[in-house]
Design a protein around this motif. Structure first.
Motif, PDB file in Angstrom:
ATOM      1  N   ARG A   1       4.160  -0.084  73.344  1.00 16.78           N
ATOM      2  CA  ARG A   1       3.176  -0.210  74.405  1.00 16.78           C
ATOM      3  C   ARG A   1       2.562   1.163  74.649  1.00 16.78           C
ATOM      4  O   ARG A   1       3.272   2.175  74.654  1.00 16.78           O
ATOM      5  CB  ARG A   1       3.823  -0.735  75.691  1.00 16.78           C
ATOM      6  CG  ARG A   1       2.832  -0.860  76.843  1.00 16.78           C
ATOM      7  CD  ARG A   1       3.478  -1.433  78.103  1.00 16.78           C
ATOM      8  NE  ARG A   1       4.603  -0.629  78.536  1.00 16.78           N
ATOM      9  CZ  ARG A   1       5.801  -1.110  78.766  1.00 16.78           C
ATOM     10  NH1 ARG A   1       6.034  -2.403  78.578  1.00 16.78           N
ATOM     11  NH2 ARG A   1       6.783  -0.327  79.162  1.00 16.78           N
ATOM     12  N   PHE A   2       1.256   1.217  74.850  1.00 12.00           N
ATOM     13  CA  PHE A   2       0.561   2.485  75.021  1.00 12.00           C
ATOM     14  C   PHE A   2      -0.440   2.378  76.167  1.00 12.00           C
ATOM     15  O   PHE A   2      -1.110   1.351  76.324  1.00 12.00           O
ATOM     16  CB  PHE A   2      -0.225   2.862  73.754  1.00 12.00           C
ATOM     17  CG  PHE A   2       0.602   2.906  72.501  1.00 12.00           C
ATOM     18  CD1 PHE A   2       1.197   4.090  72.098  1.00 12.00           C
ATOM     19  CD2 PHE A   2       0.793   1.772  71.736  1.00 12.00           C
ATOM     20  CE1 PHE A   2       1.959   4.132  70.942  1.00 12.00           C
ATOM     21  CE2 PHE A   2       1.551   1.800  70.586  1.00 12.00           C
ATOM     22  CZ  PHE A   2       2.142   2.990  70.184  1.00 12.00           C
ATOM     23  N   ASP A   3      -0.536   3.435  76.959  1.00 16.37           N
ATOM     24  CA  ASP A   3      -1.664   3.551  77.875  1.00 16.37           C
ATOM     25  C   ASP A   3      -2.860   4.035  77.084  1.00 16.37           C
ATOM     26  O   ASP A   3      -2.754   4.973  76.273  1.00 16.37           O
ATOM     27  CB  ASP A   3      -1.358   4.549  78.997  1.00 16.37           C
ATOM     28  CG  ASP A   3      -0.494   3.930  80.085  1.00 16.37           C
ATOM     29  OD1 ASP A   3      -0.148   2.740  79.964  1.00 16.37           O
ATOM     30  OD2 ASP A   3      -0.166   4.632  81.063  1.00 16.37           O
ATOM     31  N   LEU A   4      -4.018   3.407  77.299  1.00 15.77           N
ATOM     32  CA  LEU A   4      -5.226   3.731  76.544  1.00 15.77           C
ATOM     33  C   LEU A   4      -6.044   4.811  77.248  1.00 15.77           C
ATOM     34  O   LEU A   4      -5.935   4.992  78.465  1.00 15.77           O
ATOM     35  CB  LEU A   4      -6.082   2.466  76.383  1.00 15.77           C
ATOM     36  CG  LEU A   4      -5.437   1.345  75.564  1.00 15.77           C
ATOM     37  CD1 LEU A   4      -6.316   0.100  75.605  1.00 15.77           C
ATOM     38  CD2 LEU A   4      -5.205   1.786  74.128  1.00 15.77           C
ATOM     39  N   PRO A   5      -6.871   5.522  76.492  1.00 18.75           N
ATOM     40  CA  PRO A   5      -7.750   6.516  77.130  1.00 18.75           C
ATOM     41  C   PRO A   5      -8.716   5.840  78.090  1.00 18.75           C
ATOM     42  O   PRO A   5      -9.091   4.673  77.914  1.00 18.75           O
ATOM     43  CB  PRO A   5      -8.481   7.153  75.945  1.00 18.75           C
ATOM     44  CG  PRO A   5      -8.348   6.178  74.819  1.00 18.75           C
ATOM     45  CD  PRO A   5      -7.051   5.474  75.031  1.00 18.75           C
ATOM     46  N   ALA A   6      -9.122   6.570  79.120  1.00 16.61           N
ATOM     47  CA  ALA A   6     -10.023   6.025  80.128  1.00 16.61           C
ATOM     48  C   ALA A   6     -11.371   5.687  79.505  1.00 16.61           C
ATOM     49  O   ALA A   6     -11.919   6.458  78.716  1.00 16.61           O
ATOM     50  CB  ALA A   6     -10.206   7.028  81.266  1.00 16.61           C
ATOM     51  N   GLN A   7     -11.900   4.517  79.861  1.00 15.06           N
ATOM     52  CA  GLN A   7     -13.223   4.083  79.432  1.00 15.06           C
ATOM     53  C   GLN A   7     -13.939   3.461  80.622  1.00 15.06           C
ATOM     54  O   GLN A   7     -13.310   3.074  81.609  1.00 15.06           O
ATOM     55  CB  GLN A   7     -13.123   3.054  78.291  1.00 15.06           C
ATOM     56  CG  GLN A   7     -12.582   3.604  76.988  1.00 15.06           C
ATOM     57  CD  GLN A   7     -12.432   2.518  75.938  1.00 15.06           C
ATOM     58  OE1 GLN A   7     -11.567   1.651  76.043  1.00 15.06           O
ATOM     59  NE2 GLN A   7     -13.298   2.547  74.928  1.00 15.06           N
ATOM     60  N   ARG A   8     -15.252   3.345  80.513  1.00 13.93           N
ATOM     61  CA  ARG A   8     -16.043   2.805  81.619  1.00 13.93           C
ATOM     62  C   ARG A   8     -15.556   1.401  81.981  1.00 13.93           C
ATOM     63  O   ARG A   8     -15.292   1.105  83.135  1.00 13.93           O
ATOM     64  CB  ARG A   8     -17.519   2.771  81.228  1.00 13.93           C
ATOM     65  CG  ARG A   8     -18.474   2.509  82.362  1.00 13.93           C
ATOM     66  CD  ARG A   8     -19.917   2.513  81.867  1.00 13.93           C
ATOM     67  NE  ARG A   8     -20.207   3.648  80.990  1.00 13.93           N
ATOM     68  CZ  ARG A   8     -21.377   3.850  80.408  1.00 13.93           C
ATOM     69  NH1 ARG A   8     -22.375   3.005  80.603  1.00 13.93           N
ATOM     70  NH2 ARG A   8     -21.556   4.895  79.636  1.00 13.93           N
ATOM     71  N   GLN A   9     -15.464   0.537  81.031  1.00 15.25           N
ATOM     72  CA  GLN A   9     -14.840  -0.784  81.172  1.00 15.25           C
ATOM     73  C   GLN A   9     -14.381  -1.200  79.792  1.00 15.25           C
ATOM     74  O   GLN A   9     -14.988  -2.027  79.137  1.00 15.25           O
ATOM     75  CB  GLN A   9     -15.795  -1.812  81.771  1.00 15.25           C
ATOM     76  CG  GLN A   9     -15.104  -3.147  82.063  1.00 15.25           C
ATOM     77  CD  GLN A   9     -16.011  -4.145  82.761  1.00 15.25           C
ATOM     78  OE1 GLN A   9     -16.916  -3.759  83.483  1.00 15.25           O
ATOM     79  NE2 GLN A   9     -15.752  -5.428  82.552  1.00 15.25           N
ATOM     80  N   GLY A  10     -13.285  -0.593  79.369  1.00 15.01           N
ATOM     81  CA  GLY A  10     -12.789  -0.824  78.018  1.00 15.01           C
ATOM     82  C   GLY A  10     -12.392  -2.270  77.805  1.00 15.01           C
ATOM     83  O   GLY A  10     -11.559  -2.803  78.549  1.00 15.01           O
ATOM     84  N   GLU A  11     -12.983  -2.907  76.789  1.00 14.88           N
ATOM     85  CA  GLU A  11     -12.676  -4.314  76.533  1.00 14.88           C
ATOM     86  C   GLU A  11     -12.375  -4.609  75.070  1.00 14.88           C
ATOM     87  O   GLU A  11     -11.552  -5.460  74.770  1.00 14.88           O
ATOM     88  CB  GLU A  11     -13.832  -5.204  76.999  1.00 14.88           C
ATOM     89  CG  GLU A  11     -13.998  -5.234  78.505  1.00 14.88           C
ATOM     90  CD  GLU A  11     -14.758  -6.459  78.982  1.00 14.88           C
ATOM     91  OE1 GLU A  11     -15.012  -7.354  78.165  1.00 14.88           O
ATOM     92  OE2 GLU A  11     -15.092  -6.505  80.170  1.00 14.88           O
TER      93      GLU A  11
END
Length: 319
Positions: free
Chosen positions: A225-235
């Motif tokens: 499990r990984f936290d993803l990099p911040a995105q505007r609204q990552g989908e």
């Protein structure tokens, strides 16, 4: 007081649903390109091809997909097909030069069926007649944003976008003349917005707005499990033929990021079905082994505040 209670009621649910979960730093993301086409404003699905990616806008757009050059971010092809779109939310590979387009969004959970279409992509604009198939859930409507295609069998799978995600399998052979009944397979990542198989066909990755989880296939054992990099609204999420993982986001001019999702070793479990696997051994350095406590602690605290304010309001009305 009543207004304050009304505003606070969603807090524990929002914290529990949308928080990334793993108490580790997000994995780094390297920008590959940014979409230059203003028509791509709500990239919701993503498939990686040879030097290109394919994407689709979500609800409100017509039946069209975009082929984008990864070296420039420019749209180099648009494919349109027959019919009217309801709520496109997902893409999945469908063989050489083709993708499955999932018209599977259903925010109001009111559709009696959803659909998938097999559409060619590539350079140049074209209008085609795309084979389209209806899908129905066995237990009533669901909102969904994730469509998966098994690289070994070509079978399609849909993930319901709910607090506890549910994976459904389409029939091995789709019938164009009648609704195709989906069958439940298992529980997976909640609030999933996209997913993809790895080239080995033995792992699948799902993402939500802040987290990605890797499962064995077909065992569905969680191995990372990984936290993803911040995105505007990552989908969106896609896995290229060389294993590169790409992330897309809604918003005009959004960047597509490359991230490294290493696959932990997984060993066959005793008595498991052929092809199933156990999670990798837990270690202190493995994000999948981290105790996910802070989102639920925050949610519990918010719920306690709501309960306290509700009790105070009731006491005042009785006094």
């Amino acid at each position: 007081m009543e207004k304050l209670l009304f505003l606070l009621l969603p807090v524990p649910f929002a914290v529990g649903l949308l928080s990334p979960g793993a108490a580790v730093a997000p994995i780094p993301g390297d920008p590959v390109f940014a979409f230059t086409d203003p028509q791509i404003a709500e990239s919701s699905g993503l498939v990686a091809g040879d030097g290109v990616v394919v994407t689709v806008n979500d609800s409100g757009d017509s039946n069209r997909i975009f082929t984008v050059d990864t070296s420039t971010g420019d749209t180099v092809g648009i494919t349109r097909w027959q019919g009217e779109a309801r709520d496109h939310e997902a893409l999945a590979p469908a063989g050489e030069g083709e993708v499955w387009v999932g018209d599977i969004g259903d925010n109001a959970a009111s559709r009696d069926h959803v659909s998938v279409a097999r559409v060619p992509y590539g350079r140049g604009d074209k209008t085609v007649t795309a084979p389209t198939y209806e899908l129905v859930y066995p237990d009533g409507p669901h909102d969904a944003e994730t469509l998966l295609s098994d690289p070994a069998t070509g079978r399609l799978y849909v993930v319901a976008k709910e607090f506890i995600g549910r994976l459904y399998a389409a029939p091995a052979k789709l019938d164009p003349d009648r609704p195709n009944r989906l069958e439940p397979v298992g529980e997976v990542l909640g609030i999933a917005t996209d997913g993809a198989f790895f080239p080995d066909g033995k792992h699948v990755v799902l993402r939500n707005y802040g987290q990605a989880v890797v499962y064995t296939w077909p065992g569905l054992d969680r191995v990372a499990r990984f936290d993803l990099p911040a995105q505007r609204q990552g989908e969106g999420i896609a896995v290229a033929a060389d294993g590169e993982v790409l992330l897309s986001s809604e918003g005009e001019g959004a960047e597509v990021l490359s991230v490294a999702l290493p696959l932990p070793e997984a060993t066959p479990s005793e008595g498991a079905s052929e092809g199933a696997a156990e999670p990798a051994p837990a270690t202190d350095d493995d994000p999948a082994a981290q105790l996910v406590w802070w989102p639920w602690a925050a949610a519990a605290g918010a719920a306690a505040v709501v309960a306290l304010l509700a009790w105070v309001g009731i006491a005042r009305r009785r006094s």
